[in-house]
Design a protein around this motif. Structure first.
Motif, PDB file in Angstrom:
ATOM      1  N   TRP A   1      -6.909   2.693  -0.654  1.00 38.20           N
ATOM      2  CA  TRP A   1      -5.547   2.958  -1.121  1.00 38.20           C
ATOM      3  C   TRP A   1      -4.878   1.678  -1.610  1.00 38.20           C
ATOM      4  O   TRP A   1      -4.257   1.644  -2.680  1.00 38.20           O
ATOM      5  CB  TRP A   1      -4.712   3.568   0.005  1.00 38.20           C
ATOM      6  N   THR A   2      -4.978   0.611  -0.811  1.00 39.15           N
ATOM      7  CA  THR A   2      -4.317  -0.648  -1.170  1.00 39.15           C
ATOM      8  C   THR A   2      -4.917  -1.250  -2.432  1.00 39.15           C
ATOM      9  O   THR A   2      -4.198  -1.723  -3.319  1.00 39.15           O
ATOM     10  CB  THR A   2      -4.417  -1.646  -0.005  1.00 39.15           C
ATOM     11  N   LEU A   3      -6.239  -1.238  -2.526  1.00 33.30           N
ATOM     12  CA  LEU A   3      -6.902  -1.796  -3.696  1.00 33.30           C
ATOM     13  C   LEU A   3      -6.528  -1.032  -4.967  1.00 33.30           C
ATOM     14  O   LEU A   3      -6.305  -1.627  -6.025  1.00 33.30           O
ATOM     15  CB  LEU A   3      -8.416  -1.772  -3.495  1.00 33.30           C
ATOM     16  N   SER A   4      -6.456   0.298  -4.867  1.00 34.41           N
ATOM     17  CA  SER A   4      -6.147   1.094  -6.055  1.00 34.41           C
ATOM     18  C   SER A   4      -4.707   0.878  -6.510  1.00 34.41           C
ATOM     19  O   SER A   4      -4.429   0.784  -7.717  1.00 34.41           O
ATOM     20  CB  SER A   4      -6.413   2.578  -5.789  1.00 34.41           C
ATOM     21  N   VAL A   5      -3.762   0.787  -5.561  1.00 30.63           N
ATOM     22  CA  VAL A   5      -2.374   0.532  -5.940  1.00 30.63           C
ATOM     23  C   VAL A   5      -2.236  -0.865  -6.550  1.00 30.63           C
ATOM     24  O   VAL A   5      -1.540  -1.053  -7.559  1.00 30.63           O
ATOM     25  CB  VAL A   5      -1.435   0.694  -4.724  1.00 30.63           C
ATOM     26  N   ALA A   6      -2.911  -1.859  -5.957  1.00 23.24           N
ATOM     27  CA  ALA A   6      -2.850  -3.222  -6.494  1.00 23.24           C
ATOM     28  C   ALA A   6      -3.414  -3.270  -7.913  1.00 23.24           C
ATOM     29  O   ALA A   6      -2.885  -3.980  -8.785  1.00 23.24           O
ATOM     30  CB  ALA A   6      -3.614  -4.180  -5.582  1.00 23.24           C
ATOM     31  N   ARG A   7      -4.466  -2.531  -8.161  1.00 19.66           N
ATOM     32  CA  ARG A   7      -5.030  -2.492  -9.516  1.00 19.66           C
ATOM     33  C   ARG A   7      -4.039  -1.871 -10.500  1.00 19.66           C
ATOM     34  O   ARG A   7      -3.890  -2.346 -11.630  1.00 19.66           O
ATOM     35  CB  ARG A   7      -6.344  -1.714  -9.522  1.00 19.66           C
ATOM     36  N   THR A   8      -3.354  -0.816 -10.075  1.00 15.26           N
ATOM     37  CA  THR A   8      -2.364  -0.183 -10.942  1.00 15.26           C
ATOM     38  C   THR A   8      -1.219  -1.143 -11.250  1.00 15.26           C
ATOM     39  O   THR A   8      -0.701  -1.179 -12.373  1.00 15.26           O
ATOM     40  CB  THR A   8      -1.811   1.100 -10.287  1.00 15.26           C
ATOM     41  N   ILE A   9      -0.816  -1.929 -10.245  1.00 18.73           N
ATOM     42  CA  ILE A   9       0.247  -2.918 -10.466  1.00 18.73           C
ATOM     43  C   ILE A   9      -0.151  -3.894 -11.568  1.00 18.73           C
ATOM     44  O   ILE A   9       0.635  -4.202 -12.468  1.00 18.73           O
ATOM     45  CB  ILE A   9       0.554  -3.674  -9.158  1.00 18.73           C
ATOM     46  N   VAL A  10      -1.389  -4.375 -11.491  1.00 19.18           N
ATOM     47  CA  VAL A  10      -1.844  -5.401 -12.434  1.00 19.18           C
ATOM     48  C   VAL A  10      -2.084  -4.816 -13.821  1.00 19.18           C
ATOM     49  O   VAL A  10      -1.682  -5.397 -14.835  1.00 19.18           O
ATOM     50  CB  VAL A  10      -3.126  -6.077 -11.901  1.00 19.18           C
ATOM     51  N   GLU A  11      -2.734  -3.668 -13.886  1.00 18.91           N
ATOM     52  CA  GLU A  11      -3.159  -3.131 -15.175  1.00 18.91           C
ATOM     53  C   GLU A  11      -2.087  -2.287 -15.868  1.00 18.91           C
ATOM     54  O   GLU A  11      -2.070  -2.204 -17.096  1.00 18.91           O
ATOM     55  CB  GLU A  11      -4.422  -2.298 -15.001  1.00 18.91           C
ATOM     56  N   ARG A  12      -1.197  -1.674 -15.080  1.00 21.73           N
ATOM     57  CA  ARG A  12      -0.191  -0.803 -15.696  1.00 21.73           C
ATOM     58  C   ARG A  12       1.243  -1.257 -15.442  1.00 21.73           C
ATOM     59  O   ARG A  12       2.184  -0.654 -15.951  1.00 21.73           O
ATOM     60  CB  ARG A  12      -0.358   0.632 -15.207  1.00 21.73           C
ATOM     61  N   GLY A  13       1.391  -2.298 -14.617  1.00 22.90           N
ATOM     62  CA  GLY A  13       2.724  -2.817 -14.368  1.00 22.90           C
ATOM     63  C   GLY A  13       3.602  -1.905 -13.556  1.00 22.90           C
ATOM     64  O   GLY A  13       4.829  -1.969 -13.659  1.00 22.90           O
TER      65      GLY A  13
END
Length: 517
Positions: free
Chosen positions: A51-63
């Motif tokens: 869950w944490t990794l996927s949200v962090a990826r969304t933050i970086v890639e989609r802002g």
């Protein structure tokens, strides 16, 4: 002139010894970072990390601070707290998006936690106890889920929480010694501690109450008042602080707690879990329990001495309140998960180290060996036998745990599954509740609502057949991925049995199904 020279020499020797100790500490922490970073991506990611990794990826890639559901932003909530998730996102920005990159912050937090623990133990006792506390968390932690080297190599909230908590305790200790301005960072770090991990909130409160009580006993009314202010501010500021974190992260959907999760994890009274936790403490945490009782008894004796360090005694009382209440909760109410013991074990290592220090005459190996050679059980020799037995057993268990979960840990099955799915035509829809795959997938993926987590805990941990129903065909998936022996069978077993999916291949523990149309 002679007296001046001797005094100067003594002070220089003390200064050099302190600097040498700091250099040793720095070198040890750098070694821990190197050990933590080694082969960091080889350990398979797992559900809580996903869950944490996927949200962090969304933050970086989609802002945006959100999960993805079928390729679209969705409400988050099961990931770690905002400070932890944002630290992972920062690592992604600096190092790139990847598994080992997401785990780097945990390793750094682990090294910082060990360093702060060392400083705290040195202030409360002495450098030898501090070294024992530091090393015992790696070499004497017999279960991987209470070993700081293993725990820091995962994307979890426990280790960052310990950093904030230890920082707050050190600020409180300095505040008691006269640096009153440190009450402000103590308030901030205490509030941050409670924000990072919901689990710690009652124990931090009980610890501060213990500190207030000990300050009154020691007739330190000003200190009691300041600790009371910290406690009140932590409780009052917790909600506004959470709002501030939300403002910084700007999640596109409100962050709401999952209903029912507290009841199935924090207030569990059935005999099975009570027996499991009792055995867990008996095997892996018994020295911590003895250390807590020993620290409590020595606290009572120490306060009666005119030359006692009252600041150290008050901080020790706070730490006793935290560790003691945490151990009591784990034994009486916690869900049977060993990881829930980790914070109490880590913090309680200070008391366990103090106990070992006194049992072995300050870790004097020659003294211990001579007493064992006497082969007579007296009030003096039995302490050496007990200490030696505990060290041998704990070291043996720890080496086995490190060999399995650190030295020889290697499982890239999740990455191989993700690579196979990513190689399919774009926009292939994937259904899976194995959240560690979410972070790795470039395809749209779908998963059940968060209520499924509570249902699966009831099913897996209590054997209850929940009333929760889920239709895995709702998103019209092209592929389904499950772990064959996992609780995902509760969600997808009927659809597989009914013939909606056909097994395509198995990779490690993962079963990849293709939709039958």
């Amino acid at each position: 002139m002679t007296n001046f020279s001797l005094t100067t020499i003594y002070r220089n020797a003390v200064t050099f010894t302190g600097r040498a100790s700091n250099w040793k500490l720095g070198a040890t922490l750098l070694l821990f970072v190197a050990l933590g970073l080694w082969n960091l991506g080889a350990v398979a990611p797992w559900w809580d990390e996903g869950w944490t990794l996927s949200v962090a990826r969304t933050i970086v890639e989609r802002g945006m601070y959100a999960r993805l559901l079928n390729g679209q932003p969705a409400a988050s909530g099961l990931e770690a707290a905002i400070p932890v998730t944002e630290s992972v996102a920062l690592s992604f920005r600096l190092l790139g998006v990847g598994l080992w990159q997401g785990r780097v912050p945990g390793v750094l937090f682990g090294s910082l936690a060990l360093g702060l623990l060392f400083i705290l133990a040195r202030q409360l006792y002495n450098p030898r106890v501090a070294w024992c506390a530091l090393l015992s968390n790696v070499l004497l932690a017999g279960h991987p889920h209470i070993n700081i080297l293993v725990m820091a190599r995962q994307v979890l909230g426990e280790v960052p929480m310990l950093v904030a908590l230890l920082g707050a305790l050190l600020c409180i200790g300095a505040m008691i010694r006269g640096r009153y301005f440190l009450i402000l960072p103590a308030i901030f770090l205490g509030t941050l501690t409670m924000s990072i991990k919901l689990q710690v909130q009652p124990f931090w409160v009980l610890g501060l109450i213990s500190g207030v009580a000990s300050a009154f006993v020691l007739q330190q009314r000003r200190v009691a008042a300041m600790l009371g202010v910290i406690l009140i501010c932590n409780l009052v500021l917790l909600k506004p602080f959470g709002a501030l974190l939300n403002w910084v992260a700007q999640p596109i959907f409100p962050l709401t707690p999952l209903a029912g999760l507290f009841e199935v994890t924090a207030v569990v009274t059935d005999l099975q879990h009570r027996t499991f936790n009792l055995l867990t403490v008996g095997i892996f945490g018994l020295l911590t329990v003895f250390g807590v009782f020993y620290a409590a008894s020595t606290w009572i004796k120490a306060r009666q001495q005119a030359s006692c360090d009252q600041a150290a005694l008050i901080v020790r009382a706070i730490l006793l309140g935290i560790v003691g209440s945490w151990l009591l909760w784990f034994l009486t109410l916690a869900l049977g998960i060993t990881r829930y013991l980790f914070p109490a074990y880590f913090l309680g290592s200070v008391f366990a180290a103090a106990l070992l220090h006194d049992l072995t005459d300050g870790f004097t190996i020659r003294s211990v060996a001579e007493k064992i050679k006497q082969r007579r059980l007296t009030r003096i020799t039995w302490r050496s036998y007990v200490a030696t037995l505990f060290v041998i057993l704990s070291l043996s268990l720890s080496l086995v745990a490190l060999a399995k979960y650190y030295v020889f840990a290697s499982d890239d099955s999740a990455i191989r599954v993700a690579n196979i799915l990513n190689a399919l035509p774009p926009q292939t829809r994937i259904e899976t509740y194995e959240t560690e795959l979410h972070f790795l997938l470039n395809q749209p993926y779908h998963y059940p609502p968060d209520e499924a987590n509570v249902a699966m805990i009831q099913y897996r941990m209590f054997g209850h057949q929940p009333t929760f129903e889920y239709n895995p065909l709702v998103a019209d998936p092209d592929y389904l991925v499950v772990v064959g022996s996992g609780p995902s069978n509760l969600l997808y077993g009927q659809a597989i049995t009914a013939g909606y999916f056909k097994l395509k291949e198995q990779i490690g523990g993962y079963q990849v199904y293709i939709r039958v149309r």
